[in-house]
Design an enzyme around this catalytic site. Structure first.
Site, PDB file in Angstrom:
ATOM      1  NE  ARG A   1      -2.490 -44.456  -8.164  1.00 13.62           N
ATOM      2  CZ  ARG A   1      -3.684 -44.582  -8.657  1.00 13.62           C
ATOM      3  NH1 ARG A   1      -4.706 -44.732  -7.850  1.00 13.62           N
ATOM      4  NH2 ARG A   1      -3.889 -44.543  -9.945  1.00 13.62           N
TER       5      ARG A   1
ATOM      6  CG  ASP B   1     -13.483 -36.616  -6.317  1.00 15.39           C
ATOM      7  OD1 ASP B   1     -13.693 -36.921  -7.510  1.00 15.39           O
ATOM      8  OD2 ASP B   1     -12.673 -37.249  -5.591  1.00 15.39           O
TER       9      ASP B   1
END
Ligand code: SAM
Length: 290
Positions: free
Chosen positions: A44, A159
């Protein structure tokens, strides 16, 4: 330095370096970490390393924790490491329950014979990812509004990741993502791209206007949310938290849930054994005592 710490956890990352990443992620985001997640962490962060022209996670760590660099890299780091998997109409039974049971029970009391009372319904979609979940909710609530005069709704969608929030705010999705949306809802609520070479759709402005997207970290001591909600969707976020963190976060979220309000969590998220301000109704649905 002991023998274990001399063994690199990955090319260019010592055991101490890995532990520092893990502690940082758990402390800042609540996400449980272990050595087993190192490959995921590496893959990632690859894009970020390329963008910054860095060669190793050790170099990246120096960059991330360099006080002279300010907080900007933290935002990129959180964007890179959060898991944002989502879908339109994910775990669809919850949307049926919302309309067939929860909204019926939440209906404001009515004067017999009078027109239905105005109802300004509020829902918080906590951990909304790229928007498929809150837009699903706006479609479902718009359909409900069609049969219930005086019903209006507003959603808060939050979020931690600025990357998914930007996507959500745009409301543009690849056509392949809209499979779970029924054809009747597609034709009402989705616009096809004028450029036919792009297989994309956009949520209609009337639904986009119903949602306020905000950045919020569930690990913050105060959420700064002043509105009260009749329903909170908090699905597939806690799965990454340990039990004490789950309990704390649910208590904080439920401060903004009205008495009698509903909390929906993900089907695979077990809250067994937690001391909660809500009672379990089954099927990952909870209700605050009235
Ligand atoms: C797997 S997605 C779930 C999306 C949606 N609720 C669903 O069920 O389809 C989890 C979301 O939680 C967000 N998240 C994870 N940790 C968070 C935190 N500490 N604060 C706020 N959001 C967080 C992630 O960025 C991600 O978008």
């Amino acid at each position: 330095m002991n023998a274990a710490s001399e063994t690199p956890a990955a090319p260019g990352l010592s055991r101490e370096g890995l532990a520092r990443f893990c502690n940082y992620i758990t402390g800042e985001l609540g996400i449980k970490m272990s050595d087993a997640k190192l490959p995921l962490l590496q893959s990632r962060l690859q894009r970020r390393l390329r963008v910054l022209g860095l060669n190793s996670l050790e170099e990246y760590q120096k960059h991330l924790f360099d006080p002279a660099k300010g907080d900007d890299e933290r935002v990129h780091f959180f964007n890179a490491i959060t898991t944002n998997k989502t879908d339109f109409f994910r775990e669809p039974k919850h949307f049926e329950y919302l309309v067939q049971t929860a909204l019926k029970n939440l209906e404001p009391s009515q004067i017999p014979g009078a027109a239905p009372a105005p109802w300004h319904f509020r829902l918080w979609c906590a951990g909304c990812s790229s928007g498929e979940e809150p837009y699903t909710l706006t479609m479902v609530l718009s359909e409900f509004a069609g049969h219930r005069p005086g019903f209006d709704f507003w959603l808060l969608a939050t979020d931690i990741s600025t990357r998914v929030l930007e996507h959500a705010q745009g409301g543009i999705y690849e056509e392949e993502r809209i499979g779970p949306v029924a054809p009747a809802l597609r034709s009402k609520y989705l616009l096809r791209s004028k450029d036919r070479t792009r297989a994309q759709v956009r949520i209609i402005p009337e639904l986009r206007r119903k949602i306020a997207f905000r950045r919020l970290n569930f690990m913050d001591a105060q959420y700064g949310v002043t509105e009260m909600f009749e329903v909170i969707f908090f699905r597939n976020v806690m799965i990454y938290f340990d039990k004490p963190t789950q309990e704390k976060v649910i208590h904080k979220l439920c401060r903004n849930l009205v008495p009698g309000g509903y909390l929906f969590v993900g089907h695979s998220e077990s809250l067994a054994g937690l001391d909660l301000p809500v009672a379990c109704l089954g099927q990952a649905i909870y209700r605050k005592p009235a």
